[in-house]
Design an enzyme around this catalytic site. Structure first.
Site, PDB file in Angstrom:
ATOM      1  N   TYR A   1       3.836   0.342   1.042  1.00  0.00           N
ATOM      2  CA  TYR A   1       3.086   1.197   1.954  1.00  0.00           C
ATOM      3  C   TYR A   1       3.923   2.453   2.153  1.00  0.00           C
ATOM      4  O   TYR A   1       4.825   2.497   2.974  1.00  0.00           O
ATOM      5  CB  TYR A   1       2.827   0.469   3.269  1.00  0.00           C
ATOM      6  CG  TYR A   1       2.076   1.274   4.300  1.00  0.00           C
ATOM      7  CD1 TYR A   1       1.060   2.146   3.928  1.00  0.00           C
ATOM      8  CD2 TYR A   1       2.374   1.156   5.655  1.00  0.00           C
ATOM      9  CE1 TYR A   1       0.372   2.884   4.876  1.00  0.00           C
ATOM     10  CE2 TYR A   1       1.697   1.880   6.608  1.00  0.00           C
ATOM     11  CZ  TYR A   1       0.688   2.748   6.213  1.00  0.00           C
ATOM     12  OH  TYR A   1       0.015   3.480   7.150  1.00  0.00           O
TER      13      TYR A   1
ATOM     14  N   ASP B   1      -0.820   1.337  -0.859  1.00  0.00           N
ATOM     15  CA  ASP B   1      -1.252   2.627  -0.334  1.00  0.00           C
ATOM     16  C   ASP B   1      -0.104   3.607  -0.549  1.00  0.00           C
ATOM     17  O   ASP B   1       0.885   3.577   0.175  1.00  0.00           O
ATOM     18  CB  ASP B   1      -1.592   2.475   1.153  1.00  0.00           C
ATOM     19  CG  ASP B   1      -1.983   3.790   1.803  1.00  0.00           C
ATOM     20  OD1 ASP B   1      -2.000   4.822   1.107  1.00  0.00           O
ATOM     21  OD2 ASP B   1      -2.256   3.775   3.023  1.00  0.00           O
TER      22      ASP B   1
END
Length: 265
Positions: A119, A159
């Protein structure tokens, strides 16, 4: 082997919406990587029979965090960057917010490959974390994946908080220079490709209109005004093993949707 990645933007919220179990039942991932879990394991009621669970939660409560669920038990699991490796980089921004304590990376080692979920720090609206990303985080993550690659192939997913090209967001002109679409962030992604890692989705699908995140405002998801910022990348040597790469825009529960690849055994 089906590997899925999903920024759930709060696992408790997805569970409350009753979106998580139906997703698992419908897709049956062999490995599921989550980002932005915003929780510690003890804060949620979740039962996934047949899966091994690994969590890397942020020190700050209700923030960031990653998790991996795997049918096969990994040989080893490492949270964050290994200590000796991390010493080479600075993960704190100018406000002394330390991204190394935000639960952003998990590495699971299997017999034939590594699976890494990430992330990536958001550059922020005021770009206050852009220097952190460009000068430290992105180079560190690339160096770490290349180090792993010396032992066996790497699949990394998550992400990455950047749209790589103008095809990866609905409104490139109005977003140029803003978080997620700065020259620096895009160069960081390009460096991954230049190092030989493959953006698996682009092996099978070209063009625009394929997004993984939509703003919660202005009915953006229904109008498909979004960004492709969630990815699965693989080592160059795995190119022929990738059978498919998909974006699952029909899966609801988060402002992001899952992405996946299927690998030949």
């Amino acid at each position: 082997m089906k590997i899925y990645s999903w920024n759930v933007n709060g696992i408790r919220a997805v569970l409350k919406k009753n979106r998580f179990a139906p997703f698992i039942e419908a897709h049956e991932p062999d490995v599921l990587c989550l980002q932005e879990t915003k929780a510690e394991r003890g804060q949620i009621e979740i039962e996934l029979p047949g899966y091994h669970e690994y969590w890397n939660s942020a020190v700050k409560k209700g923030y960031s965090g990653t998790a991996i669920f795997s049918k096969e038990k990994p040989i080893s699991v490492v949270n964050g960057f290994p200590g000796d490796f991390a010493k080479r980089y600075s993960f704190a921004d100018e406000l002394l917010r330390d991204s190394a304590t935000e639960g952003r990376v998990i590495t699971a080692e299997f017999a034939s490959l590594y699976v890494v979920t990430v992330y990536t720090p958001n550059a922020k609206d005021d770009l206050s974390r852009l220097a952190l990303r460009h000068d430290h985080w992105d180079p560190a993550f690339l160096a770490y994946c290349r180090q792993l690659e010396k032992n066996k192939p790497v699949v990394f997913c998550g992400d990455l908080n950047v749209a790589h090209t103008e095809l990866d967001l609905a409104n490139p002109k109005s977003n140029r220079g803003k978080k997620g679409f700065t020259v620096e962030e895009r160069k960081g992604f390009q460096n991954l490709l230049d190092a030989g890692f493959i953006d698996t989705f682009r092996l099978f699908t070209q063009g625009n209109g394929h997004y993984t995140w939509w703003s919660p405002f202005a009915n953006s998801r229904a109008r498909n005004v979004g960004w492709r910022i969630d990815y699965v990348l693989v080592s160059q040597g795995m190119r022929q093993a990738v059978q498919s790469a998909r974006i699952h825009a029909d899966v609801l529960g988060s402002d992001h949707c899952p992405v996946s690849i299927a690998l030949r055994a």
